[in-house]
Write an enzyme that holds these catalytic residues in place. Structure first.
Site, PDB file in Angstrom:
ATOM      1  N   ASP A  39       1.238  -9.231   3.761  1.00  8.93           N
ATOM      2  CA  ASP A  39       0.121  -8.886   4.652  1.00  8.93           C
ATOM      3  C   ASP A  39      -1.256  -9.102   4.008  1.00  8.93           C
ATOM      4  O   ASP A  39      -2.259  -9.122   4.717  1.00  8.93           O
ATOM      5  CB  ASP A  39       0.221  -7.413   5.087  1.00  8.93           C
ATOM      6  CG  ASP A  39       1.529  -7.094   5.784  1.00  8.93           C
ATOM      7  OD1 ASP A  39       2.147  -8.024   6.318  1.00  8.93           O
ATOM      8  OD2 ASP A  39       1.929  -5.915   5.775  1.00  8.93           O
ATOM      9  N   ASP A  86       0.824  -1.209   0.000  1.00  6.24           N
ATOM     10  CA  ASP A  86       0.000   0.000   0.000  1.00  6.24           C
ATOM     11  C   ASP A  86       0.862   1.264   0.000  1.00  6.24           C
ATOM     12  O   ASP A  86       0.548   2.238  -0.685  1.00  6.24           O
ATOM     13  CB  ASP A  86      -0.946  -0.004   1.204  1.00  6.24           C
ATOM     14  CG  ASP A  86      -0.192  -0.107   2.516  1.00  6.24           C
ATOM     15  OD1 ASP A  86       0.658  -1.013   2.643  1.00  6.24           O
ATOM     16  OD2 ASP A  86      -0.445   0.710   3.423  1.00  6.24           O
TER      17      ASP A  86
END
Ligand SMILES: Nc1ncnc2c1ncn2[C@@H]1O[C@H](COP(=O)(O)OP(=O)(O)OP(=O)(O)O)[C@@H](O)[C@H]1O
Ligand SMILES: O=P(O)(O)OC[C@H]1O[C@](O)(CO)[C@@H](O)[C@@H]1O
Ligand SMILES: [Mg+2]
Length: 369
Positions: A149, A125
């Site tokens: 993740d 991200d």
């Protein structure tokens, strides 16, 4: 259609993840087959911003020889970083304090200087948010979703997650035999930042008794009650899988550190949970942190294949004239989604998902009972 592209760059940013080299391999070969040259930027964007500091140069020519035999290798041959975000770069002030500086223009200048027409940025991200910003500032760019993740929106999966879950499960399997032998509570802390995907999947796959994830703030009384019930039934050991971002009801996640220009580091909740469960049950407890072991080592075949598909798709996207998009797994295909949508929010575990329901059906506690 080559959109005037002659030379592209590849960069890897954020924490490394198994499968990065498969992306680099596929993107390089797919670009060569279109007649494009490919360079790798070392350590995120450092190879461009701090090129003088690299004795062999900050860019690596990605020839067929350079990428041969890397599909199965862990890590990234380019190096990565989760420090020194170029749009919030830490700079020491005359008074010794640190402030963040935007180095976007300087970075874009370096792309021009090295005649790089487009970038494939492989990251989580954070890296993709940087990519979105660089695209808005004028750089032609396609993102590839990477992270152990699994917290990226708009893609059914990120590579790295499968390998991390596989290895975490293998480790938890091992903890079962020592926990049983010593009649102990074993608390195993796994990575995942603010999402509980790794803890949920690895915990379920290896049959743990409780799973604590950031999405479900926990109380330990119900977990302790389960451990005591199990002991009364003759099962004198219990295993609890805790996501590093897990937090108690009304409390915050446990932060291991935070420095200027870096994301905060999580860690330490496993030790807290083990100590509290020992106090609540009177049973001996130990905490184990799997940490970076989950990121290291060779990618699973699932992650290799996903990496290869993403790498080749990123080149196709550039060839078709796309920019500001991320390649995304949308089974059975790989397509492109706007980076703006992919980076809007983190993908956390939905509380009503099938995996959570299944875990509850199996009697696994989440600390909210
Ligand atoms: N190229 C880069 N240069 C410097 N910092 C970067 C770069 N890419 C990402 N970062 C920083 O690293 C952090 C994590 O990046 P990202 O979310 O892309 O990775 P991740 O796979 O989620 O891994 P991680 O959580 O290890 O850090 C973010 O704070 C981001 O700003
Ligand atoms: O490499 P570092 O800075 O310890 O980063 C650790 C973080 O990176 C990840 O491994 C991947 O995003 C997280 O799960 C973890 O919180
Ligand atoms: Mg991230």
């Amino acid at each position: 259609m080559s959109q005037g592209i002659k030379r592209i760059a590849i960069s890897t940013g954020g924490g490394d993840a198994p499968g990065l080299n498969a992306v680099i391999y596929a993107a390089t070969l797919a670009a060569h087959s279109r007649g494009w040259d490919v360079v790798g930027i070392r350590d995120g964007y450092n190879g461009l911003l701090l090129g003088d500091e690299y004795p062999d140069g900050g860019l690596i020519e990605l020839t067929r020889n350079r990428v041969r035999g890397i599909i199965h290798q862990g890590g990234t041959i380019l190096g990565s970083t989760n420090r020194g975000n170029p749009i919030a770069y830490p700079v020491q002030q005359p008074d010794g304090s640190w402030a963040e500086q935007d180095r976007t223009e300087e970075l874009l200048g370096r792309f021009d200087q090295h005649r790089i027409d487009a970038l494939i940025t492989i990251g989580g991200d954070g890296s993709l948010a940087i990519g979105h910003h660089l695209h808005q500032a004028g750089l032609r760019l396609v993102g590839v979703p990477k992270t152990i993740d699994n917290d990226l929106e708009c893609t059914a999966a990120t590579f790295g997650f499968d390998s991390a879950v596989d290895f975490a499960s293998e480790c938890i399997d091992r903890l079962f035999s020592t926990a049983t032998s010593h009649s102990r509570i074993l608390v195993v802390e796994v990575m995942g930042r603010y999402a509980g995907w790794i803890a949920l999947h690895a915990g379920m796959a290896s049959g743990v008794h409780a799973i604590l994830i950031p999405e479900i703030p926990y109380r330990l009384d119900p977990v302790a009650a389960l451990i005591n019930e199990r002991a009364q039934r003759g099962s004198t050991y219990s295993i609890v899988c805790v996501a590093e971002g897990a937090k108690p009801v009304g409390g915050a996640h446990t932060v291991a550190g935070k420095a200027v220009g870096q994301a905060e580091r999580l860690g330490g909740v496993g030790a807290k949970v083990a100590a509290e469960l020992e106090a609540l049950t009177g049973r001996e407890s130990r905490a184990v942190v799997l940490g970076h072991l989950l990121r290291g080592g060779s990618p699973s075949s699932v992650d290799r294949l996903l990496g290869l598909r993403f790498g080749a798709a990123a080149v196709r996207a550039l060839d078709e004239g796309h920019s500001g998009v991320m390649v995304a797994l949308n089974p059975p295909t790989v397509d492109y989604v706007p980076l703006a949508a992919a980076t809007r929010q983190l993908k956390v575990v939905p509380l009503d998902c099938d995996a959570i329901q299944t875990a509850r059906d199996l009697g696994i506690r989440f600390g909210d009972e």
